[in-house]
Write an enzyme that holds these catalytic residues in place. Sequence first.
Site, PDB file in Angstrom:
ATOM      1  N   LYS A 197      -0.640   4.925   4.487  1.00 13.92           N
ATOM      2  CA  LYS A 197      -1.518   3.991   5.212  1.00 13.92           C
ATOM      3  C   LYS A 197      -1.021   3.787   6.645  1.00 13.92           C
ATOM      4  CE  LYS A 197      -3.866  -0.471   4.852  1.00 13.92           C
ATOM      5  NZ  LYS A 197      -5.139   0.098   5.313  1.00 13.92           N
TER       6      LYS A 197
ATOM      7  N   HIS B  14       0.839  -1.215   0.000  1.00 12.43           N
ATOM      8  CA  HIS B  14       0.000   0.000   0.000  1.00 12.43           C
ATOM      9  C   HIS B  14       0.867   1.255   0.000  1.00 12.43           C
ATOM     10  CE1 HIS B  14      -3.230  -2.785   1.204  1.00 12.43           C
ATOM     11  NE2 HIS B  14      -4.050  -1.867   0.707  1.00 12.43           N
TER      12      HIS B  14
HETATM   13  N1  LIG Z   1     -12.828  -1.132   2.944  1.00 14.17           N
HETATM   14  C1  LIG Z   1     -12.215  -0.630   1.870  1.00 14.17           C
HETATM   15  O1  LIG Z   1     -12.504  -0.964   0.707  1.00 14.17           O
HETATM   16  C2  LIG Z   1     -11.176   0.426   2.081  1.00 14.17           C
HETATM   17  C3  LIG Z   1     -10.836   0.798   3.347  1.00 14.17           C
HETATM   18  N2  LIG Z   1      -9.980   1.816   3.557  1.00 14.17           N
HETATM   19  C4  LIG Z   1      -9.808   2.209   4.937  1.00 14.17           C
HETATM   20  O2  LIG Z   1     -10.551   3.407   5.141  1.00 14.17           O
HETATM   21  C5  LIG Z   1      -9.926   4.196   6.131  1.00 14.17           C
HETATM   22  C6  LIG Z   1      -9.687   5.599   5.595  1.00 14.17           C
HETATM   23  O3  LIG Z   1      -8.764   5.544   4.541  1.00 14.17           O
HETATM   24  P1  LIG Z   1      -8.295   6.884   3.802  1.00 14.17           P
HETATM   25  O4  LIG Z   1      -9.466   7.595   3.218  1.00 14.17           O
HETATM   26  O5  LIG Z   1      -7.163   6.512   2.945  1.00 14.17           O
HETATM   27  O6  LIG Z   1      -7.743   7.701   5.075  1.00 14.17           O
HETATM   28  P2  LIG Z   1      -7.522   9.269   5.273  1.00 14.17           P
HETATM   29  O7  LIG Z   1      -6.497   9.391   6.347  1.00 14.17           O
HETATM   30  O8  LIG Z   1      -7.286   9.937   3.971  1.00 14.17           O
HETATM   31  O9  LIG Z   1      -8.933   9.787   5.831  1.00 14.17           O
HETATM   32  C7  LIG Z   1      -9.374   9.535   7.128  1.00 14.17           C
HETATM   33  C8  LIG Z   1     -10.563  10.413   7.433  1.00 14.17           C
HETATM   34  O10 LIG Z   1     -11.007  10.109   8.747  1.00 14.17           O
HETATM   35  C9  LIG Z   1     -11.246  11.315   9.434  1.00 14.17           C
HETATM   36  N3  LIG Z   1     -11.000  11.176  10.866  1.00 14.17           N
HETATM   37  C10 LIG Z   1      -9.855  10.856  11.477  1.00 14.17           C
HETATM   38  N4  LIG Z   1     -10.016  10.858  12.809  1.00 14.17           N
HETATM   39  C11 LIG Z   1     -11.296  11.222  13.040  1.00 14.17           C
HETATM   40  C12 LIG Z   1     -12.073  11.405  14.201  1.00 14.17           C
HETATM   41  N5  LIG Z   1     -11.561  11.230  15.423  1.00 14.17           N
HETATM   42  N6  LIG Z   1     -13.366  11.766  14.065  1.00 14.17           N
HETATM   43  C13 LIG Z   1     -13.883  11.938  12.844  1.00 14.17           C
HETATM   44  N7  LIG Z   1     -13.204  11.786  11.690  1.00 14.17           N
HETATM   45  C14 LIG Z   1     -11.920  11.423  11.792  1.00 14.17           C
HETATM   46  C15 LIG Z   1     -10.250  12.305   8.843  1.00 14.17           C
HETATM   47  O11 LIG Z   1     -10.754  13.596   9.085  1.00 14.17           O
HETATM   48  P3  LIG Z   1      -9.862  14.888   8.937  1.00 14.17           P
HETATM   49  O12 LIG Z   1      -9.899  15.169   7.461  1.00 14.17           O
HETATM   50  O13 LIG Z   1     -10.586  15.868   9.795  1.00 14.17           O
HETATM   51  O14 LIG Z   1      -8.485  14.534   9.449  1.00 14.17           O
HETATM   52  C16 LIG Z   1     -10.274  11.904   7.379  1.00 14.17           C
HETATM   53  O15 LIG Z   1     -11.316  12.558   6.717  1.00 14.17           O
HETATM   54  C17 LIG Z   1      -8.652   3.437   6.531  1.00 14.17           C
HETATM   55  O16 LIG Z   1      -8.951   2.639   7.663  1.00 14.17           O
HETATM   56  C18 LIG Z   1      -8.387   2.545   5.331  1.00 14.17           C
HETATM   57  O17 LIG Z   1      -7.645   1.399   5.635  1.00 14.17           O
HETATM   58  C19 LIG Z   1      -9.394   2.508   2.533  1.00 14.17           C
HETATM   59  C20 LIG Z   1      -9.663   2.142   1.248  1.00 14.17           C
HETATM   60  C21 LIG Z   1     -10.568   1.069   0.913  1.00 14.17           C
HETATM   61  O1  LIG Z   2      -5.790   2.149   3.357  1.00 15.41           O
HETATM   62  C1  LIG Z   2      -6.016   1.841   2.176  1.00 15.41           C
HETATM   63  O2  LIG Z   2      -5.689   2.551   1.226  1.00 15.41           O
HETATM   64  C2  LIG Z   2      -6.702   0.560   1.923  1.00 15.41           C
HETATM   65  N1  LIG Z   2      -7.167  -0.091   2.944  1.00 15.41           N
HETATM   66  C3  LIG Z   2      -7.929  -1.280   2.921  1.00 15.41           C
HETATM   67  C4  LIG Z   2      -7.275  -2.366   3.725  1.00 15.41           C
HETATM   68  O3  LIG Z   2      -6.681  -2.092   4.784  1.00 15.41           O
HETATM   69  O4  LIG Z   2      -7.359  -3.527   3.334  1.00 15.41           O
HETATM   70  C5  LIG Z   2      -8.374  -1.683   1.544  1.00 15.41           C
HETATM   71  C6  LIG Z   2      -7.498  -1.276   0.414  1.00 15.41           C
HETATM   72  O5  LIG Z   2      -6.536  -2.238   0.190  1.00 15.41           O
HETATM   73  C7  LIG Z   2      -6.924   0.112   0.538  1.00 15.41           C
END
Ligand SMILES: NC(=O)C1=CN([C@@H]2O[C@H](COP(=O)(O)OP(=O)(O)OC[C@H]3O[C@@H](n4cnc5c(N)ncnc54)[C@H](OP(=O)(O)O)[C@@H]3O)[C@@H](O)[C@H]2O)C=CC1
Ligand SMILES: O=C(O)C1=N[C@H](C(=O)O)C[C@H](O)C1
Length: 256
Positions: free
Chosen positions: A148, A144
Amino acid sequence: MIRAGVFGAGGRVGKLLIEDLHNENEISLGAVYVRNELNFSIDPSVLVTNDMATLLKGSDVIIDFSLPEATQLLLEQAIEHPTPLVIGTTGMDVHQMNLLKSASESMPILYATNMSLGVALLNKLVHMAAKTLEGFDIEIVEQHHRHKKDAPSGTALTLAHSAAAGRNLDLDAVRVSGRNGNIGERTKDEIAVMALRGGDIVGRHTVGFYNDGEFVELHHTATSRNTFSKGAIRAAKWLVGKPNGLYSIQDCLELA
Ligand SMILES: NC(=O)C1=CN([C@@H]2O[C@H](COP(=O)(O)OP(=O)(O)OC[C@H]3O[C@@H](n4cnc5c(N)ncnc54)[C@H](OP(=O)(O)O)[C@@H]3O)[C@@H](O)[C@H]2O)C=CC1
Ligand SMILES: O=C(O)C1=N[C@H](C(=O)O)C[C@H](O)C1
């Protein structure tokens, strides 16, 4: 029209959710939660709030891509104001997963560590391969982007669970998460899950089955983060109107 609320709106996936919801006709963006100030422009009809109860009450379904501690707060509030939830956040601990399971008694929740169709299928293939390729060593590698925070990825852990289930093994008893030094030979049942981080890799997972004389490797590569935002929107449309309970992406895609 289904009103979707986005939690984690300023994040990498959250921003894409907002864009992708514009192109939908059954579901639209109703509300976003922001901790501080909104640092991007948004249609003035959308409710922007830093109050979770307001987000929950103003949404027919909430899509969450945030951080485990944020998801925990959302779940605690959702128990007070039940609303269907699609949760994509990874890296949750046992307490947070138990909270998610108990919250699903009060509302429908779809939890998926990966919202892509390809990974949903990969989990089925891994289960089948682990069962069929008896005696093959199982090793999982995920790659990744450098931003991450959690490791190994939620997807890699879910794939490891699928592999362990195919062998009737308890993953906690056989998982290896690193190798260093004079560790001795590989044991028969161990399942290694290794994480690499660098650059802008959206997400790549390899599940290998290695034997003397042959090996099989199953790969999935996400080349666009929209795969996840679009998958989550598909899940949100599917979830609205479902009975309370915990659902998987396989349920939504009828792959269960
Ligand atoms: N299931 C799936 O298919 C996928 C899962 N993921 C997962 O999704 C999650 C987010 O990924 P990603 O978008 O890359 O991460 P980012 O770090 O880009 O975004 C995280 C978001 O969470 C918000 N946040 C953080 N802390 C808090 C809090 N205490 N209260 C409210 N909001 C909060 C942040 O807000 P702020 O902008 O204010 O900091 C930000 O908007 C990760 O756990 C990742 O592994 C990612 C891709 C695919
Ligand atoms: O953090 C990411 O970017 C992603 N998180 C998910 C995971 O932890 O599996 C899914 C995807 O691979 C991207």
